[in-house]
Design a protein around this motif. Sequence first.
Motif, short mmCIF file in Angstrom:
data_model
loop_
_atom_site.label_atom_id
_atom_site.label_comp_id
_atom_site.label_asym_id
_atom_site.label_seq_id
_atom_site.Cartn_x
_atom_site.Cartn_y
_atom_site.Cartn_z
N GLY A 149 42.24 44.55 30.13
CA GLY A 149 42.83 45.61 31.03
C GLY A 149 40.93 46.52 30.36
N GLN A 150 40.23 46.92 29.61
CA GLN A 150 39.22 47.41 29.16
C GLN A 150 38.29 46.74 30.12
N LYS A 151 38.20 45.44 29.84
CA LYS A 151 36.94 44.24 30.27
C LYS A 151 37.65 44.92 32.28
N PHE A 152 38.65 44.81 32.82
CA PHE A 152 38.50 44.83 34.68
C PHE A 152 37.94 46.56 34.42
N ILE A 153 37.99 47.30 33.45
CA ILE A 153 37.57 49.23 33.62
C ILE A 153 36.34 49.74 33.35
N ALA A 154 35.10 47.56 32.83
CA ALA A 154 34.45 48.07 32.76
C ALA A 154 33.70 47.13 33.02
N ALA A 155 33.81 46.83 34.05
CA ALA A 155 33.47 46.12 35.22
C ALA A 155 33.15 46.96 36.35
N LEU A 156 34.20 48.35 36.96
CA LEU A 156 34.07 49.10 37.83
C LEU A 156 32.47 49.74 36.70
N GLU A 157 32.70 50.26 34.94
CA GLU A 157 32.10 51.44 34.78
C GLU A 157 30.50 50.83 35.08
N ASP A 158 30.12 49.28 35.20
CA ASP A 158 28.92 49.27 35.32
C ASP A 158 28.63 49.42 36.83
N PHE A 159 28.85 49.85 37.90
CA PHE A 159 28.25 49.96 39.25
C PHE A 159 28.75 51.42 39.17
N THR A 160 29.24 52.08 38.87
CA THR A 160 30.00 53.34 39.46
C THR A 160 29.28 55.04 38.44
N GLY A 208 33.58 27.07 37.99
CA GLY A 208 32.13 28.17 38.21
C GLY A 208 32.15 29.40 39.56
N VAL A 209 34.11 29.45 38.45
CA VAL A 209 33.97 30.96 38.73
C VAL A 209 34.30 31.45 37.78
N HIS A 210 35.18 33.17 38.44
CA HIS A 210 35.82 33.54 36.49
C HIS A 210 36.94 34.41 36.89
N LEU A 211 38.15 34.67 36.28
CA LEU A 211 39.10 35.45 36.02
C LEU A 211 39.11 36.83 36.49
N LEU A 212 37.80 37.61 35.37
CA LEU A 212 37.93 39.03 35.18
C LEU A 212 36.72 39.20 35.71
N VAL A 227 45.10 54.35 49.84
CA VAL A 227 43.57 53.24 49.71
C VAL A 227 43.83 51.76 49.71
N SER A 228 43.13 51.06 49.44
CA SER A 228 42.68 49.15 48.84
C SER A 228 42.88 48.94 48.17
N VAL A 229 42.67 48.15 47.49
CA VAL A 229 42.40 47.88 46.59
C VAL A 229 42.60 45.44 46.04
N GLN A 230 41.38 44.88 46.07
CA GLN A 230 41.33 43.41 46.12
C GLN A 230 40.62 42.91 45.49
N LEU A 231 40.94 42.02 44.83
CA LEU A 231 39.81 40.78 44.31
C LEU A 231 39.61 39.25 44.95
N ASP A 256 33.15 41.41 43.09
CA ASP A 256 34.34 40.54 43.47
C ASP A 256 35.35 41.67 43.69
N PHE A 257 35.51 43.45 43.82
CA PHE A 257 36.33 44.04 44.28
C PHE A 257 35.67 44.14 45.70
N LYS A 258 36.76 44.50 46.77
CA LYS A 258 37.49 44.44 47.71
C LYS A 258 38.53 45.80 48.35
N VAL A 259 37.42 46.94 48.44
CA VAL A 259 37.71 48.65 48.11
C VAL A 259 38.01 48.99 49.65
N ALA A 260 38.99 50.39 49.96
CA ALA A 260 39.05 51.00 50.99
C ALA A 260 39.31 51.92 50.49
N CYS A 261 39.37 53.55 51.28
CA CYS A 261 39.63 54.26 50.74
C CYS A 261 39.09 54.93 52.47
N ASP A 262 40.84 56.27 53.08
CA ASP A 262 40.46 56.77 54.54
C ASP A 262 39.97 57.63 54.52
#
Length: 279
Positions: free
Chosen positions: A10-21, A116-120, A70-74, A126-132
């Motif tokens: 869970g922490q690594k998932f948030i870390a990935a978001l923090e890297d570009f936000t 050749g892929v990754h889980l996290l 809001v929608s979030v997809q990997l 890796d993110f596909k997000v949308a918000c209106d």
Amino acid sequence: MGKAAKTWWGQKFIAALEDFTDSGRLQRGRSYSTDNRIKHWRVYDGKVEANIRGNVNPYFGVYKEPTYKVSVQLGHLSDAQWQTIIQKLTQRASFIAKLLLDEIPENIETVFAETGVHLLPNSYKDFKVACDCPDYEVPCKHIAGVCYRLAGAFDQDPFLLFEMRGLAPEKLVQELAKSPLGKVLSDAKSGTEAGLVPVDSYYTRPIPADLPQSMAAKHFWQGRQPLPGSIEPAQAAIIPAMLVKKGGDFPGFWQKQSSFIDVMEDFYLRMRKGVLKNV
């Protein structure tokens, strides 16, 4: 405030978001992960859909409290990729045991890397997000709030991470259960607990034997067979604790940062030592 992720995945998932936000944007978004903000939450076919209660903001022309979708997809892995990964996962007992006890092995990414892929996620790609909402920044604070909530959901249900990558949890459990170890753990996890069986005594009682009609004095004093030269040491009782492990490291009622299973293992160990000391 929403709960921070407790598990390493869970922490690594948030870390990935923090890297570009922007960190300030993420901190504001974290407040949108609470039940007070999230009016609707749904995970369907590897995609999170949520309705978030927003704020009145005259700067953006919002004069009435809005609700944003809001929608979030990997990114989903292909069926061929999953087939290869599952084959590798089921070849290692350590992976099977941890996954069926609701824990993701820390070295699981080595299996995905071989394909050749990754889980996290490890980048914004890796993110596909949308918000209106009218905020042009991506991710906005509403998307960030959903991601924080999703990280907490990963803590409670690690198999949700596989679902977000396109693999149904039922399919993964089914494949893991095909191995002998997986079948035992899967049956114990999904089955009912064995009921308590009443006994007459907590101690082993001697089994009476019929005495012979006649016996020589030598056999009376020395026995018919020689006594064993040594006694096998008693084995310590093994408690599988499947009921405790079913909930994982962070069950819903557990609010502490430390692992619930680790705490219970330490508790049982101290209890055992105390009992043996008083015997």
